[in-house]
Write a protein that holds these residues in place. Structure first.
Motif, PDB file in Angstrom:
ATOM      1  N   ALA A  56       0.536  -1.206  -0.062  1.00 29.57           N
ATOM      2  CA  ALA A  56      -0.062  -0.170   0.039  1.00 29.57           C
ATOM      3  C   ALA A  56       0.230   1.025  -0.401  1.00 29.57           C
ATOM      4  O   ALA A  56       1.952   1.182   0.176  1.00 29.57           O
ATOM      5  CB  ALA A  56      -1.003   0.303   1.359  1.00 29.57           C
ATOM      6  N   GLY A  57       0.384   2.098  -0.878  1.00 30.14           N
ATOM      7  CA  GLY A  57       1.587   3.704  -0.904  1.00 30.14           C
ATOM      8  C   GLY A  57       0.732   4.478   0.433  1.00 30.14           C
ATOM      9  O   GLY A  57       0.379   4.672   0.946  1.00 30.14           O
ATOM     10  N   GLN A  58       2.505   4.961   0.817  1.00 31.57           N
ATOM     11  CA  GLN A  58       2.268   6.263   1.920  1.00 31.57           C
ATOM     12  C   GLN A  58       2.911   7.133   1.198  1.00 31.57           C
ATOM     13  O   GLN A  58       4.135   7.323   0.717  1.00 31.57           O
ATOM     14  CB  GLN A  58       2.974   5.885   2.892  1.00 31.57           C
ATOM     15  N   VAL A  59       2.091   8.465   1.883  1.00 26.86           N
ATOM     16  CA  VAL A  59       2.621  10.083   0.468  1.00 26.86           C
ATOM     17  C   VAL A  59       3.146  10.693   1.701  1.00 26.86           C
ATOM     18  O   VAL A  59       2.727  10.650   2.594  1.00 26.86           O
ATOM     19  CB  VAL A  59       1.103  10.654   0.054  1.00 26.86           C
ATOM     20  N   PHE A  60       4.661  11.850   0.507  1.00 26.40           N
ATOM     21  CA  PHE A  60       5.198  11.648   1.905  1.00 26.40           C
ATOM     22  C   PHE A  60       6.103  13.147   0.599  1.00 26.40           C
ATOM     23  O   PHE A  60       5.517  13.430  -0.056  1.00 26.40           O
ATOM     24  CB  PHE A  60       6.705  11.460   1.833  1.00 26.40           C
ATOM     25  N   VAL A 107       5.277   8.826  -3.243  1.00 25.54           N
ATOM     26  CA  VAL A 107       4.563   7.917  -2.640  1.00 25.54           C
ATOM     27  C   VAL A 107       5.782   6.192  -2.168  1.00 25.54           C
ATOM     28  O   VAL A 107       6.723   5.987  -3.687  1.00 25.54           O
ATOM     29  CB  VAL A 107       3.336   7.142  -3.315  1.00 25.54           C
ATOM     30  N   LEU A 108       6.365   5.574  -1.445  1.00 25.09           N
ATOM     31  CA  LEU A 108       6.414   4.704  -1.115  1.00 25.09           C
ATOM     32  C   LEU A 108       5.666   3.677  -0.727  1.00 25.09           C
ATOM     33  O   LEU A 108       4.741   3.531  -0.401  1.00 25.09           O
ATOM     34  CB  LEU A 108       6.423   5.131   0.499  1.00 25.09           C
ATOM     35  N   PHE A 109       5.980   2.406  -1.574  1.00 25.55           N
ATOM     36  CA  PHE A 109       6.013   1.630  -1.289  1.00 25.55           C
ATOM     37  C   PHE A 109       6.632   0.959  -0.805  1.00 25.55           C
ATOM     38  O   PHE A 109       7.319   0.443  -1.434  1.00 25.55           O
ATOM     39  CB  PHE A 109       4.481   0.971  -2.787  1.00 25.55           C
ATOM     40  N   ARG A 110       6.632  -0.354  -0.029  1.00 23.71           N
ATOM     41  CA  ARG A 110       6.542  -1.420   1.041  1.00 23.71           C
ATOM     42  C   ARG A 110       5.884  -2.665   0.179  1.00 23.71           C
ATOM     43  O   ARG A 110       5.423  -2.921   0.042  1.00 23.71           O
ATOM     44  CB  ARG A 110       6.352  -1.632   1.957  1.00 23.71           C
ATOM     45  N   LEU A 111       7.557  -3.184  -0.579  1.00 25.51           N
ATOM     46  CA  LEU A 111       6.530  -5.344  -1.563  1.00 25.51           C
ATOM     47  C   LEU A 111       6.790  -6.050  -0.813  1.00 25.51           C
ATOM     48  O   LEU A 111       7.248  -4.949   0.625  1.00 25.51           O
ATOM     49  CB  LEU A 111       7.833  -4.932  -2.666  1.00 25.51           C
ATOM     50  N   THR A 112       5.884  -6.912  -0.913  1.00 30.70           N
ATOM     51  CA  THR A 112       6.012  -7.971  -0.429  1.00 30.70           C
ATOM     52  C   THR A 112       7.459  -8.455   0.083  1.00 30.70           C
ATOM     53  O   THR A 112       7.470  -9.629   0.964  1.00 30.70           O
ATOM     54  CB  THR A 112       5.238  -9.857  -0.914  1.00 30.70           C
ATOM     55  N   ASN A 113       8.684  -8.502  -0.435  1.00 34.14           N
ATOM     56  CA  ASN A 113       9.499  -8.487  -0.569  1.00 34.14           C
ATOM     57  C   ASN A 113      10.714  -7.761   0.626  1.00 34.14           C
ATOM     58  O   ASN A 113      11.737  -8.231   0.210  1.00 34.14           O
ATOM     59  CB  ASN A 113      10.611  -9.631  -1.797  1.00 34.14           C
ATOM     60  N   GLY A 114      10.143  -7.131   1.114  1.00 35.38           N
ATOM     61  CA  GLY A 114      10.369  -6.450   1.967  1.00 35.38           C
ATOM     62  C   GLY A 114      11.409  -4.913   1.329  1.00 35.38           C
ATOM     63  O   GLY A 114      11.791  -4.407   1.999  1.00 35.38           O
ATOM     64  N   GLU A 115      11.133  -4.896   0.105  1.00 38.00           N
ATOM     65  CA  GLU A 115      12.226  -3.779  -0.593  1.00 38.00           C
ATOM     66  C   GLU A 115      11.303  -2.673  -0.727  1.00 38.00           C
ATOM     67  O   GLU A 115       9.954  -2.665  -0.169  1.00 38.00           O
ATOM     68  CB  GLU A 115      12.445  -3.874  -1.781  1.00 38.00           C
ATOM     69  N   VAL A 116      11.651  -1.425  -0.660  1.00 36.94           N
ATOM     70  CA  VAL A 116      10.751  -0.311  -0.535  1.00 36.94           C
ATOM     71  C   VAL A 116      11.199   0.499  -1.643  1.00 36.94           C
ATOM     72  O   VAL A 116      12.217   0.742  -1.977  1.00 36.94           O
ATOM     73  CB  VAL A 116      10.455   0.773   0.516  1.00 36.94           C
ATOM     74  N   ARG A 117      10.104   0.674  -2.526  1.00 35.55           N
ATOM     75  CA  ARG A 117      10.397   1.574  -3.745  1.00 35.55           C
ATOM     76  C   ARG A 117       9.415   3.133  -3.676  1.00 35.55           C
ATOM     77  O   ARG A 117       8.198   3.476  -2.665  1.00 35.55           O
ATOM     78  CB  ARG A 117      10.120   0.458  -4.873  1.00 35.55           C
ATOM     79  N   ALA A 118      10.297   4.070  -4.282  1.00 37.77           N
ATOM     80  CA  ALA A 118       9.652   6.117  -4.076  1.00 37.77           C
ATOM     81  C   ALA A 118       9.774   5.641  -5.449  1.00 37.77           C
ATOM     82  O   ALA A 118      10.775   5.861  -6.063  1.00 37.77           O
ATOM     83  CB  ALA A 118      10.369   6.236  -3.308  1.00 37.77           C
TER      84      ALA A 118
END
Length: 103
Positions: A17-21, A29-40
């Motif tokens: 799920a996205g979290q906005v900053f 928007v940051l996304f925490r993926l199911t593999n643990g990585e974070v993408r922006a």
């Protein structure tokens, strides 16, 4: 020299799920993926009529635009064929429980 700004605690990011900053004039928007990585990525669909990506469905390393269903790579920001476009991808660093935006 690269400057880092702490923008989130890793444990507080919801998975898939996205979290906005805000960072300057950018809405990210940051996304925490199911593999643990974070993408922006930028929180704006590249579709001419716009839309926010934070509300998109995440599958693997892709987010689907919630309005137009465009499949967008969270790695390089490219819209997948047959659609076309690009969103900005932002460098981040995860260290222990902190997520940093790289300037």
């Amino acid at each position: 020299m690269v400057n880092k700004i702490m923008i989130a605690e890793y444990h507080s990011l919801p998975v898939r799920a996205g979290q906005v900053f805000k960072a300057g004039n950018e809405e990210i928007v940051l996304f925490r993926l199911t593999n643990g990585e974070v993408r922006a990525i930028e929180n704006h669909s590249p579709h001419p009529k716009g839309g926010t990506l934070a509300e998109g469905l995440v599958s693997g390393e892709y987010v689907f635009c919630p309005v137009y269903d465009w499949k967008i790579s969270l790695v390089d920001g490219k819209v997948q064929a047959p659609d076309q476009g690009q969103v900005k991808v932002f460098p981040i660093e995860v260290s222990e429980d902190h997520v940093y935006f790289m300037l």
